[in-house]
Design a protein around this motif. Structure first.
Motif, PDB file in Angstrom:
ATOM      1  N   TYR A   1       2.119   8.149 -18.243  1.00 17.56           N
ATOM      2  CA  TYR A   1       2.780   8.788 -17.411  1.00 17.56           C
ATOM      3  C   TYR A   1       2.445  10.220 -16.654  1.00 17.56           C
ATOM      4  O   TYR A   1       2.862  10.562 -15.551  1.00 17.56           O
ATOM      5  CB  TYR A   1       4.280   9.260 -18.246  1.00 17.56           C
ATOM      6  CG  TYR A   1       5.087  10.123 -17.426  1.00 17.56           C
ATOM      7  CD1 TYR A   1       6.231   9.583 -16.745  1.00 17.56           C
ATOM      8  CD2 TYR A   1       5.584  11.562 -17.605  1.00 17.56           C
ATOM      9  CE1 TYR A   1       6.972  10.281 -16.076  1.00 17.56           C
ATOM     10  CE2 TYR A   1       6.463  12.355 -16.851  1.00 17.56           C
ATOM     11  CZ  TYR A   1       7.315  11.528 -16.200  1.00 17.56           C
ATOM     12  OH  TYR A   1       8.102  12.230 -15.451  1.00 17.56           O
ATOM     13  N   LEU A   2       1.593  11.065 -17.241  1.00 20.24           N
ATOM     14  CA  LEU A   2       1.020  11.950 -16.650  1.00 20.24           C
ATOM     15  C   LEU A   2       0.218  11.624 -15.351  1.00 20.24           C
ATOM     16  O   LEU A   2       0.547  12.188 -14.091  1.00 20.24           O
ATOM     17  CB  LEU A   2      -0.149  12.700 -17.600  1.00 20.24           C
ATOM     18  CG  LEU A   2       0.586  13.390 -18.699  1.00 20.24           C
ATOM     19  CD1 LEU A   2      -0.586  13.996 -19.571  1.00 20.24           C
ATOM     20  CD2 LEU A   2       1.351  14.744 -18.450  1.00 20.24           C
ATOM     21  N   VAL A   3      -0.441  10.551 -15.527  1.00 15.58           N
ATOM     22  CA  VAL A   3      -1.125   9.936 -14.210  1.00 15.58           C
ATOM     23  C   VAL A   3      -0.094   9.675 -13.282  1.00 15.58           C
ATOM     24  O   VAL A   3      -0.537   9.804 -11.936  1.00 15.58           O
ATOM     25  CB  VAL A   3      -2.273   8.919 -14.722  1.00 15.58           C
ATOM     26  CG1 VAL A   3      -2.860   8.187 -13.460  1.00 15.58           C
ATOM     27  CG2 VAL A   3      -3.158   9.435 -15.669  1.00 15.58           C
ATOM     28  N   VAL A   4       0.736   8.729 -13.381  1.00 14.70           N
ATOM     29  CA  VAL A   4       1.574   8.312 -12.531  1.00 14.70           C
ATOM     30  C   VAL A   4       2.422   9.335 -11.935  1.00 14.70           C
ATOM     31  O   VAL A   4       2.781   9.245 -10.550  1.00 14.70           O
ATOM     32  CB  VAL A   4       2.578   7.206 -13.385  1.00 14.70           C
ATOM     33  CG1 VAL A   4       3.817   6.569 -12.459  1.00 14.70           C
ATOM     34  CG2 VAL A   4       1.891   6.113 -13.849  1.00 14.70           C
ATOM     35  N   ALA A   5       3.147  10.426 -12.646  1.00 15.19           N
ATOM     36  CA  ALA A   5       3.863  11.295 -12.198  1.00 15.19           C
ATOM     37  C   ALA A   5       2.702  12.064 -10.977  1.00 15.19           C
ATOM     38  O   ALA A   5       3.780  12.317  -9.797  1.00 15.19           O
ATOM     39  CB  ALA A   5       4.261  12.098 -13.259  1.00 15.19           C
ATOM     40  N   VAL A   6       1.718  12.624 -11.229  1.00 13.64           N
ATOM     41  CA  VAL A   6       1.105  13.336 -10.387  1.00 13.64           C
ATOM     42  C   VAL A   6       0.549  12.466  -9.225  1.00 13.64           C
ATOM     43  O   VAL A   6       0.602  13.000  -8.219  1.00 13.64           O
ATOM     44  CB  VAL A   6      -0.417  13.900 -11.299  1.00 13.64           C
ATOM     45  CG1 VAL A   6      -1.214  14.379 -10.150  1.00 13.64           C
ATOM     46  CG2 VAL A   6       0.031  14.841 -12.173  1.00 13.64           C
ATOM     47  N   SER A   7       0.458  11.068  -9.520  1.00 13.25           N
ATOM     48  CA  SER A   7      -0.142  10.334  -8.373  1.00 13.25           C
ATOM     49  C   SER A   7       1.211  10.167  -7.283  1.00 13.25           C
ATOM     50  O   SER A   7       1.148  10.179  -6.073  1.00 13.25           O
ATOM     51  CB  SER A   7      -0.464   8.873  -8.752  1.00 13.25           C
ATOM     52  OG  SER A   7      -1.684   9.139  -9.473  1.00 13.25           O
ATOM     53  N   ASN A   8       2.431  10.014  -8.122  1.00 14.37           N
ATOM     54  CA  ASN A   8       3.457   9.883  -7.066  1.00 14.37           C
ATOM     55  C   ASN A   8       3.905  11.118  -6.350  1.00 14.37           C
ATOM     56  O   ASN A   8       4.250  11.235  -5.264  1.00 14.37           O
ATOM     57  CB  ASN A   8       4.833   9.460  -8.079  1.00 14.37           C
ATOM     58  CG  ASN A   8       4.709   7.936  -8.040  1.00 14.37           C
ATOM     59  OD1 ASN A   8       4.292   7.221  -7.552  1.00 14.37           O
ATOM     60  ND2 ASN A   8       5.172   7.560  -9.467  1.00 14.37           N
ATOM     61  N   LEU A   9       3.927  12.303  -7.149  1.00 14.73           N
ATOM     62  CA  LEU A   9       3.958  13.597  -6.426  1.00 14.73           C
ATOM     63  C   LEU A   9       3.033  13.958  -5.438  1.00 14.73           C
ATOM     64  O   LEU A   9       3.200  14.423  -4.377  1.00 14.73           O
ATOM     65  CB  LEU A   9       3.919  14.620  -7.586  1.00 14.73           C
ATOM     66  CG  LEU A   9       5.253  14.802  -8.297  1.00 14.73           C
ATOM     67  CD1 LEU A   9       5.180  15.913  -9.297  1.00 14.73           C
ATOM     68  CD2 LEU A   9       6.513  14.827  -7.556  1.00 14.73           C
ATOM     69  N   LEU A  10       1.826  13.581  -5.364  1.00 14.15           N
ATOM     70  CA  LEU A  10       0.762  13.679  -4.345  1.00 14.15           C
ATOM     71  C   LEU A  10       1.109  12.838  -3.166  1.00 14.15           C
ATOM     72  O   LEU A  10       1.010  13.202  -2.073  1.00 14.15           O
ATOM     73  CB  LEU A  10      -0.488  13.594  -4.674  1.00 14.15           C
ATOM     74  CG  LEU A  10      -1.128  14.432  -5.660  1.00 14.15           C
ATOM     75  CD1 LEU A  10      -2.453  14.055  -6.204  1.00 14.15           C
ATOM     76  CD2 LEU A  10      -1.417  15.707  -5.198  1.00 14.15           C
ATOM     77  N   VAL A  11       1.521  11.535  -3.536  1.00 14.48           N
ATOM     78  CA  VAL A  11       1.738  10.507  -2.243  1.00 14.48           C
ATOM     79  C   VAL A  11       2.897  11.142  -1.597  1.00 14.48           C
ATOM     80  O   VAL A  11       2.876  11.035  -0.406  1.00 14.48           O
ATOM     81  CB  VAL A  11       1.953   9.057  -3.032  1.00 14.48           C
ATOM     82  CG1 VAL A  11       2.587   8.297  -1.952  1.00 14.48           C
ATOM     83  CG2 VAL A  11       0.748   8.506  -3.330  1.00 14.48           C
ATOM     84  N   VAL A  12       3.996  11.402  -2.196  1.00 15.65           N
ATOM     85  CA  VAL A  12       5.323  12.184  -1.666  1.00 15.65           C
ATOM     86  C   VAL A  12       5.079  13.244  -0.830  1.00 15.65           C
ATOM     87  O   VAL A  12       5.537  13.566   0.179  1.00 15.65           O
ATOM     88  CB  VAL A  12       6.524  12.407  -2.647  1.00 15.65           C
ATOM     89  CG1 VAL A  12       7.488  13.146  -1.841  1.00 15.65           C
ATOM     90  CG2 VAL A  12       6.629  11.007  -3.121  1.00 15.65           C
ATOM     91  N   MET A  13       3.990  14.395  -1.269  1.00 20.85           N
ATOM     92  CA  MET A  13       3.709  15.414  -0.428  1.00 20.85           C
ATOM     93  C   MET A  13       2.917  15.263   0.695  1.00 20.85           C
ATOM     94  O   MET A  13       2.909  16.167   1.690  1.00 20.85           O
ATOM     95  CB  MET A  13       3.079  16.480  -1.624  1.00 20.85           C
ATOM     96  CG  MET A  13       4.089  16.962  -2.477  1.00 20.85           C
ATOM     97  SD  MET A  13       3.189  17.993  -3.880  1.00 20.85           S
ATOM     98  CE  MET A  13       2.494  19.107  -2.958  1.00 20.85           C
ATOM     99  N   ILE A  14       2.081  14.083   0.643  1.00 25.08           N
ATOM    100  CA  ILE A  14       1.246  13.887   1.914  1.00 25.08           C
ATOM    101  C   ILE A  14       2.100  13.551   3.034  1.00 25.08           C
ATOM    102  O   ILE A  14       2.686  12.392   2.972  1.00 25.08           O
ATOM    103  CB  ILE A  14      -0.025  12.703   1.260  1.00 25.08           C
ATOM    104  CG1 ILE A  14      -0.555  13.347   0.535  1.00 25.08           C
ATOM    105  CG2 ILE A  14      -0.644  12.430   2.742  1.00 25.08           C
ATOM    106  CD1 ILE A  14      -1.626  12.446  -0.287  1.00 25.08           C
TER     107      ILE A  14
END
Length: 137
Positions: A11-24
């Motif tokens: 969950y830590l990896v998936v949450a950070v990855s999703n947040l980075l993708v949304v912010m780009i």
């Protein structure tokens, strides 16, 4: 217990990855897709963690990893996630449809989405109010 720990790490990896993708910044509209995917993935990870926590509490029978009663925090988070994420997902999706229809100049469809949403909410509210008023105690 292993299921819960694995879920937490993933969950830590998936949450950070999703947040980075949304912010780009990307092509318009993809942020909405990624935000929706984040909510769906969050719902699935929470369901997976729920299985691990409940198995650890009830079936494993070994020595508890955490003090008794500490699972209450996760139960509250699980309950909030199971009730809140579908509502949040539906409201953000309807908001995106409304904004995209307005930007495209389809004002009739935008009115239809708004009116349909309000009508459904009113019907659901009236049904809920009627149901709670007719329960036998």
């Amino acid at each position: 217990a292993a299921c819960a720990i694995t879920t937490a790490l993933f969950y830590l990896v998936v949450a950070v990855s999703n947040l980075l993708v949304v912010m780009i910044p990307t092509i318009q509209g993809y942020g909405w897709v990624y935000a929706s995917l984040f909510l769906v993935v969050n719902y699935l990870w929470t369901a997976w963690a729920r299985i691990g926590v409940l198995r650890h509490i009830t079936r494993d029978g070994g020595k508890p990893l955490v003090p008794a009663g500490s699972e209450v925090l996760f139960r509250v988070y699980d309950k909030t996630t199971r009730k809140g994420i579908p509502i949040l997902l539906l409201s953000t999706d309807l908001g995106f449809v409304l904004v995209s229809q307005l930007e495209a100049g389809h004002y009739g469809w935008a009115f239809f989405v708004t009116y349909g949403t309000i009508a459904c909410l009113l019907i659901a509210g009236c049904s809920w109010e009627f149901r709670t008023g007719t329960e036998v105690e």
